[in-house]
Scaffold this active site. Sequence first.
Site, PDB file in Angstrom:
ATOM      1  CE  LYS A  88      -4.210  -1.760   2.204  1.00 41.71           C
ATOM      2  NZ  LYS A  88      -5.161  -1.574   3.301  1.00 41.71           N
ATOM      3  CG  ASP A 124      -8.379   0.719   3.368  1.00 41.83           C
ATOM      4  OD1 ASP A 124      -9.142  -0.150   2.907  1.00 41.83           O
ATOM      5  OD2 ASP A 124      -7.149   0.552   3.460  1.00 41.83           O
TER       6      ASP A 124
END
Length: 304
Positions: A88, A124
């Site tokens: 990420k 997210d």
Amino acid sequence: MPDLPIQLSGLSALPSEKVGLAVLGYPIAHSISPSLHNSALRKLSEKDERFVHWRYDKIEVQASELPEALPKLARMGYRGINLTIPHKVEVLPLLDWIDDEANLMGAVNTLAWDGTGWKGYNTDGYGLETAVSDELKASLPASSVLVLGAGGAARAAVARCLLSGCECVWVANRSSARLEELNEALCREFEQDRIRPFVLSEIPQEIMEFQNLLIINATSLGLAQTDPSPISLSGLPSSTKVYDMIYNPPETALLKEAGLAGLARENGLSMLVHQAAKALEIWTSEQVCADSMFACAKEVMQKS
Ligand code: NDP
């Protein structure tokens, strides 16, 4: 048992009519994302035949392989990618463009191919905010938020809270080094007094007296069945709500304690589903039904 992941070395070009989506990570065998996305794609294809040709795979990609994997996936016909551990953050220099929220979070979990390069997003924060709203009836700006952890997931949570209008966010972490890193990074973007960092072992008494306290666990403590709760919930007001980003196991020690104390609580499966639905919306430009993805996620978890 989930399907075996595809190895990067064994990846072949998709037939020209196919559109590939995939999650990349290492380890990746445990990921339930293909089940969620393929069920949502089946639903979309009932209304629009184009989506019959879309498929979502899981591909094992180690940290060192990511620079080679991204152009290869584009050449093979992949148009959307989700990233999980360990990619990420490391992906940032490999992208052509990064959206503002992902930049703030310093992490990207969704890539979209625009014909010449990969664009990066982070869904997210959206997943978390939608999950606590739907499952706990908690609004971030109307809550006093305490985030446990200072890794990537915690940073996404804190940034989303601040972007959504929380006056300030309390952040507790085991190590002060990681806490300082998070604080420094976010203080470049937000006023310093909006982030209230402290180490987990020294929870300020005033937090224990907040009404509408929302505790978000973004540590990995709880992933093992025998892990203890990161904090004690004893003495908290009954209005306190607890969200644990962990969904496997479905009930961590923290959630068990919340249940025993009669507090509203929820695990991270809803966040996983909503971040996935948002990613699919980015790729398809269609509205995605998170309910059917959620039903699929619950079914997969029950079987696992
Ligand atoms: P990181 O590895 O970046 O961060 C881990 C965090 O957990 C750090 O703050 C670390 O503290 C803390 N931690 C680890 N072990 C302990 C311990 N024994 N006691 C106290 N704190 C501990 O992970 P991520 O931020 O990427 O992920 C965190 C969690 O969130 C994971 O469980 C992950 O599965 C979950 N997650 C769920 C999502 C969902 O969709 N539901 C999405 C993303 C993540 P320290 O700095 O002291 O090491």
